[in-house]
Design an enzyme around this catalytic site. Structure first.
Site, PDB file in Angstrom:
ATOM      1  N   LYS A 241       1.283   1.386  -6.846  1.00  0.00           N
ATOM      2  CA  LYS A 241       1.337   2.660  -6.482  1.00  0.00           C
ATOM      3  C   LYS A 241       0.967   3.625  -7.439  1.00  0.00           C
ATOM      4  O   LYS A 241       1.355   4.593  -8.032  1.00  0.00           O
ATOM      5  CB  LYS A 241       2.788   3.342  -6.332  1.00  0.00           C
TER       6      LYS A 241
ATOM      7  N   LYS B 115      10.730   7.060   4.640  1.00  0.00           N
ATOM      8  CA  LYS B 115       9.654   6.480   4.334  1.00  0.00           C
ATOM      9  C   LYS B 115       9.243   7.101   2.867  1.00  0.00           C
ATOM     10  O   LYS B 115       9.604   8.310   2.477  1.00  0.00           O
ATOM     11  CB  LYS B 115       8.387   6.614   5.059  1.00  0.00           C
ATOM     12  N   ASP B 116       8.551   6.233   2.010  1.00  0.00           N
ATOM     13  CA  ASP B 116       8.566   6.584   0.696  1.00  0.00           C
ATOM     14  C   ASP B 116       7.663   7.794   0.670  1.00  0.00           C
ATOM     15  O   ASP B 116       6.751   7.924   1.221  1.00  0.00           O
ATOM     16  CB  ASP B 116       7.577   5.316  -0.205  1.00  0.00           C
ATOM     17  N   ARG B 117       8.077   8.652  -0.433  1.00  0.00           N
ATOM     18  CA  ARG B 117       7.335   9.920  -0.712  1.00  0.00           C
ATOM     19  C   ARG B 117       5.911   9.518  -1.350  1.00  0.00           C
ATOM     20  O   ARG B 117       4.864  10.133  -0.831  1.00  0.00           O
ATOM     21  CB  ARG B 117       7.958  11.052  -1.502  1.00  0.00           C
ATOM     22  N   GLN B 118       5.887   8.646  -2.340  1.00  0.00           N
ATOM     23  CA  GLN B 118       4.544   8.479  -3.029  1.00  0.00           C
ATOM     24  C   GLN B 118       3.950   7.057  -2.114  1.00  0.00           C
ATOM     25  O   GLN B 118       4.133   6.183  -2.235  1.00  0.00           O
ATOM     26  CB  GLN B 118       5.097   7.578  -4.279  1.00  0.00           C
TER      27      GLN B 118
END
Length: 355
Positions: A38, A96-99
Site C-alpha cells: 500500500k 472497504k479499505d480507505r487506503q
C-alpha cells in the site's frame, strides 16, 4: 492429543491495561523478503462481487461506486445527504479499505419512482459508475467475495518471494486481519471493558468491539494449531465444514475416508467463532480448544452474554484465481479472489515482511 504448550501468552496487565498480543504464527515461517504494501491507493485495488443480479426495479437505489482514498461510512453519509434521506437508509455489503482504489455497491432506500440524478453528486475521489433499482436492501455481508489486485514494491529478495508465492497458492491461515483489532489491540481491550460494564451507545463501535473479541479467539486457535502442527492433521472430534457450503459436523472417528475427504478439499478443518452454547467440536478437539482459550474466559462470557452463537470458520484460506506478474525486478502484482469475510492482509503477511 497434542496439548497446548505452557508458554501460551495470557493477557497481561500493565498499568491496569490488558495487553493482547497480535503476534500470530506464520504458516510458512516469517517471510524472508521485505517489501512495501500500500505505497499508494493505486497499489491496492478491490472489486466487490455480490454473487447475484440486481432486479432493476424496487424501492432501493443501488449505486456501483469507485472510491479512492475514501472511508465507506463517510461516503454513505454523503450519499444520504445528497439523496435527502436518513443515514440509516443507506447500506452496503462491507467496509472497504480507505487506503485503496475500491469498487463496491451501496443501496439507498428511496421508495417511489423518482431516482435522484446521481451524475450531480460530487465528492473527491468518488465516481458513481452505475445506478440500478433493486427490490431488497443490500445488507452487511450480502456478497460472495472480492477480487484483489495488489502491487508490492521494493521487494528485497525476488527468489524468496517467488518461493512464498508458490506456497501461498496452496493456502494461508484464515486469520482475521489486524485492522479488525485496532492499533495495539485497542478494540479487544475496549470489548473487555464493555463486558466489565462500560456502556457503549454507538452501535457501530459496539459491533466492532464484539467482532474484535470473537476474531481474536479464533486467531488464537489457528495460531496454536500451526505451532502444534495441527493445521492439516485432524483431532478426534474436530468440527469440519463442507467446502461448498457452511454446514459442519464433528469427526467422530479418524479414518482413511475422512482423511481423503480433507485432502480432496471436500471438507475442511474449522475453528470456533465464540458465542453462547456448547462448542460444536467433541472429544480431543473440544478439550484442545477449551484448554487453549481458558485464559480468555471474560471474553468468552461477554460474547455469549451479548447474544452471539457458537459458529465455525475454516482454519485455512485458499486464494482463488491466484496469479502473479513482475512489473520490474523489485515490483510484483498479485491478483486473487477471496470469499466474503476473508482478508487480503492474511495473504500478504505470508508473502512479505513489512515490519
Amino acid at each position: 492429543m497434542n496439548q497446548v504448550s505452557n508458554d501460551q501468552e495470557h493477557p497481561a496487565a500493565e498499568n491496569n491495561k490488558p495487553v493482547f498480543s497480535l503476534d500470530f504464527n506464520y504458516l510458512y515461517g516469517e517471510p524472508q523478503s521485505r517489501g512495501v504494501f500500500k505505497q499508494s491507493c493505486a497499489d491496492f485495488n478491490v472489486q466487490e462481487h455480490l454473487g447475484f443480479e440486481l432486479s432493476g426495479e424496487g424501492e432501493h437505489v443501488c449505486l456501483w461506486v469507485q472510491k479512492v482514498g475514501e472511508n465507506t461510512q463517510y461516503l454513505a453519509r454523503q450519499l444520504a445527504k445528497f439523496a435527502g434521506i436518513p443515514a440509516r437508509n443507506v447500506s452496503y455489503a462491507g467496509l472497504k479499505d480507505r487506503q485503496g482504489d475500491t469498487k463496491q455497491w451501496f443501496s439507498l432506500h428511496i421508495p417511489g419512482k423518482i431516482t435522484p440524478d446521481f451524475s450531480l453528486f460530487e465528492s473527491e475521489g468518488v465516481t458513481i459508475l452505475k445506478v440500478v433499482r433493486h427490490n431488497k436492501k443490500i445488507k452487511t455481508g450480502a456478497l460472495a467475495g472480492n477480487y484483489f489486485s495488489i502491487v508490492l514494491r521494493e521487494i528485497s529478495d525476488r527468489e524468496a518471494l517467488e518461493k512464498a508465492i508458490y506456497q501461498v497458492e496452496k493456502g494461508v491461515p484464515n486469520y482475521f486481519g489486524e485492522q479488525r483489532f485496532g492499533f495495539d489491540g485497542h478494540n479487544i481491550s475496549a470489548a473487555l471493558t464493555m463486558f466489565q460494564g462500560r456502556k457503549i451507545k454507538d452501535r457501530f463501535k459496539r459491533g466492532m468491539y464484539l467482532s474484535a473479541a470473537r476474531s481474536y479467539l479464533f486467531n488464537q486457535v489457528i495460531s496454536a494449531r500451526i505451532k502444534d502442527d495441527l493445521y492439516k492433521q485432524p483431532l478426534l472430534g474436530d468440527c469440519v465444514q463442507f467446502v461448498g457450503n457452511r454446514s459442519f459436523f464433528p469427526l467422530t472417528e479418524l479414518n482413511d475416508s475422512s482423511m481423503q475427504r480433507l485432502l480432496e478439499r471436500e471438507i475442511c478443518l474449522t475453528a470456533p467463532l465464540w458465542g453462547a452454547g456448547e462448542l460444536t467440536s467433541e472429544s480431543d478437539a473440544r478439550a484442545y480448544e477449551t484448554d487453549l482459550l481458558s485464559p480468555y474466559q471474560e471474553l468468552q462470557a461477554g460474547l455469549a452474554k451479548n447474544g452471539l452463537k457458537q459458529e465455525r470458520r475454516p482454519l485455512l484460506l485458499i486464494p482463488e484465481q491466484f496469479s502473479s506478474s513482475w512489473l520490474d525486478d523489485s515490483v510484483v502484482k498479485i491478483d486473487f479472489y477471496l470469499p466474503s469475510g476473508c482478508y487480503a492482509t492474511s495473504v500478504i503477511r505470508e508473502l512479505i515482511n513489512t515490519k
